[in-house]
Design a protein around this motif. Structure first.
Motif, PDB file in Angstrom:
ATOM      1  N   UNK A   1       0.872  -1.178   0.000  1.00 21.43           N
ATOM      2  CA  UNK A   1       0.000   0.000   0.000  1.00 21.43           C
ATOM      3  C   UNK A   1       0.907   1.225   0.000  1.00 21.43           C
ATOM      4  N   UNK A   2       0.587   2.238  -0.806  1.00 17.91           N
ATOM      5  CA  UNK A   2       1.474   3.400  -0.919  1.00 17.91           C
ATOM      6  C   UNK A   2       0.663   4.677  -1.068  1.00 17.91           C
ATOM      7  N   UNK A   3       1.084   5.721  -0.349  1.00 14.56           N
ATOM      8  CA  UNK A   3       0.376   6.995  -0.383  1.00 14.56           C
ATOM      9  C   UNK A   3       1.364   8.140  -0.164  1.00 14.56           C
TER      10      UNK A   3
ATOM     11  N   UNK B   1      -3.429   7.558   6.018  1.00 13.75           N
ATOM     12  CA  UNK B   1      -3.924   7.054   4.731  1.00 13.75           C
ATOM     13  C   UNK B   1      -3.706   5.548   4.616  1.00 13.75           C
ATOM     14  N   UNK B   2      -2.581   5.080   5.127  1.00 19.33           N
ATOM     15  CA  UNK B   2      -2.309   3.635   5.092  1.00 19.33           C
ATOM     16  C   UNK B   2      -3.304   2.907   5.997  1.00 19.33           C
TER      17      UNK B   2
ATOM     18  N   UNK C   1      -6.206   3.849   6.823  1.00 19.06           N
ATOM     19  CA  UNK C   1      -7.559   3.941   6.266  1.00 19.06           C
ATOM     20  C   UNK C   1      -7.804   2.931   5.148  1.00 19.06           C
ATOM     21  N   UNK C   2      -6.756   2.280   4.664  1.00 20.22           N
ATOM     22  CA  UNK C   2      -6.928   1.161   3.731  1.00 20.22           C
ATOM     23  C   UNK C   2      -7.074  -0.157   4.480  1.00 20.22           C
TER      24      UNK C   2
ATOM     25  N   UNK D   1       4.446   3.589   3.077  1.00 20.56           N
ATOM     26  CA  UNK D   1       4.166   2.253   2.554  1.00 20.56           C
ATOM     27  C   UNK D   1       3.505   1.437   3.662  1.00 20.56           C
TER      28      UNK D   1
END
Lengths: 320, 320
Positions: free
Chosen positions: B45-47, B78-79, B81-82, B140
């Motif tokens: 996961x990446x933001x 953000x990570x 929240x996934x 990440x």
């Protein structure tokens, strides 16, 4: 229309619409809190590079598309220099409120096009207003099961080889800063690096012992390998043939073209060390050798034809 | 000492020295062309989120360490929240040449401390001089084999719940912008979000159908879920208890505290939708429900007590 008129979400949706490429690596692209990227071998290579207007690019020297190419290339080259294949980019764009949205769209086109050369895709990002136009890019990559090629593995006796253009971007920079716009080859090289990305994983499979991309200048970047590996590196100046347009430009400007070749950054060529019996394709130019060094400090472990290079301070410091 | 005096490599080495944490996820940390991070389930996961001085923070309102906490939190949230667990951060710092290096060091301390709350580590980055102090962070994360929780899965009948503080950062921002420095709870909430990161993966395992972190404001961010899911969301105003310091501050400043709660961003609380029979722990506050919507446009699918909220334009546009 300016980015302020479009608004943050207008800008994001217009930019995102330009990025439409698909990739088996992209499990979830822009639009959620985060992207999801495949990392098939259970590891991900990651690197960040930032470009600041007035320091890394000028809008009167480079088009938005050029800047996109350069911003992507600087990051993708870092992934290649680990021996990995780029898979995804994330981009943070800080822009003055009066920036034309077409500039941001063309930037996105350049980013996507450069990423596309490697199979990578822009999967996410962020935007903000800022007085200073700034593009920060993070690249992710996949090693495909290979070991990463670090800076620290060079061994005395190894050969030093480079793949890609050397000194071209620096020559283009000098030419533009003197107010000229040609030779086109060099000016274009400054605007858009041509990076042999695929040779990064090739070097890994060939058994490269160390690798780096030439962003600070060849001697400076080989200095990073020398310091990390605890070795010396000697570069042979006559290994390089000065291309005709570069020789002509150097003569016209009254400069030594080897200054560009040995100390000019931003071409993002790959520089690697290999065991001396490695069979290298013609993509690689052998430019020197790794030697034992019992006495060196960071950046000082590199010589040219056996002597400390006297052609000015090598490398590029983004704070000076 | 300024960052210009230290130079790019001096800055990098001094900042890197503050980051020393180890993690099983970090296979290769700072110092090479790129970092190498474990992605055990074959996905990452990446933001990316960027903070710009004068827009996201002020040096007279927040310490360097506060800014580091906030920059990391915006990305780590953000990570979470996934439904993922943060593993690594990459940081690009653009700084005026006269920035004190101690400021950069304390920024690094804040970044590392906030990342440490989640088990994540700063694994790489870049620096450049810039007229505008800018911090771009990429986070990440690892889903641990779970499916990511997207914005698009909310179903009519689901409950809407939030975990974490709501409206506190916005209240703190208002207080600081009126020239006050207390109540401390709210001012500190603006300086350093307190994000319940671990509840992101918990929500995923509980079967959350959609999730987002509240960065633009609760109604705006629920609007993103509503738009992505093709549903409406109704929020009950009386679900929220206004904390005493917030009520006092609102009274003193002559503002409606529900404006902060419903439209204030930057707390990075988690807002999620769950099937109505989900047993939620007391970490979660049920604040509304998902309803069918045959007619909505982006951001307009959210109502408060059945009506369009009239308390001002929800959300925060980083270009306006």
């Amino acid at each position: 229309m300016t980015v302020a008129t479009a608004g943050e979400f207008g800008l994001i949706s217009r930019v995102t619409a330009r990025l439409g490429a698909e990739s088996p690596y992209v499990l979830l692209g822009p639009g959620d809190d985060a992207a999801l990227v495949a990392a098939p071998d259970g590891r991900v290579v990651a690197s960040t590079d930032v470009l600041v207007e007035g320091r890394h690019f000028r809008r009167d020297w480079s088009s938005a598309r050029d800047v996109g190419h350069r911003a992507a290339a600087a990051n993708l080259a870092d992934i290649a220099a680990m021996g990995a294949r780029p898979t995804a980019l994330l981009v943070a764009l800080c822009a003055p409120a009066n920036l034309q949205i077409s500039w941001a769209e063309e930037l996105a086109d350049g980013l996507a096009a450069e990423a596309g050369k490697t199979g990578a895709v822009v999967v996410g990002g962020d935007t903000s207003a800022s007085p200073t136009l700034t593009i920060s890019v993070t690249a992710l990559g996949d090693l495909g099961g290979e070991s990463p090629v670090l800076r620290s593995g060079a061994q005395p006796g190894d050969v030093v080889a480079v793949a890609g253009r050397i000194g071209h971007a620096a020559a283009g920079y000098t030419i533009l800063s003197r107010g000229f716009r040609s030779p086109k080859l060099l000016v274009e090289a400054f605007r858009r690096p041509e990076v042999p990305y695929h040779l990064g994983p090739v070097a890994a499979r060939l058994g490269a012992t160390a690798m780096i991309d030439v962003s600070d200048g060849l001697l400076a970047d080989l200095g990073h390998i020398a310091a990390a590996s605890g070795v010396g590196i000697d570069v042979r100046r006559d290994a390089f043939t000065v291309p005709e347009p570069m020789r002509d430009a150097a003569t016209a400007l009254g400069v030594d073209p080897y200054g560009w070749i040995l100390t000019g950054g931003d071409d993002h060529a790959l520089a690697a060390t290999f065991p001396s019996d490695t069979r290298l394709s013609s993509d690689w130019l052998v430019v020197g050798s790794v030697v034992a060094s019992s006495l060196f400090t960071a950046g000082d472990g590199v010589t040219v034809d056996g002597r400390r290079y006297a052609g000015g301070a090598p490398g590029w410091d983004h704070f000076r």
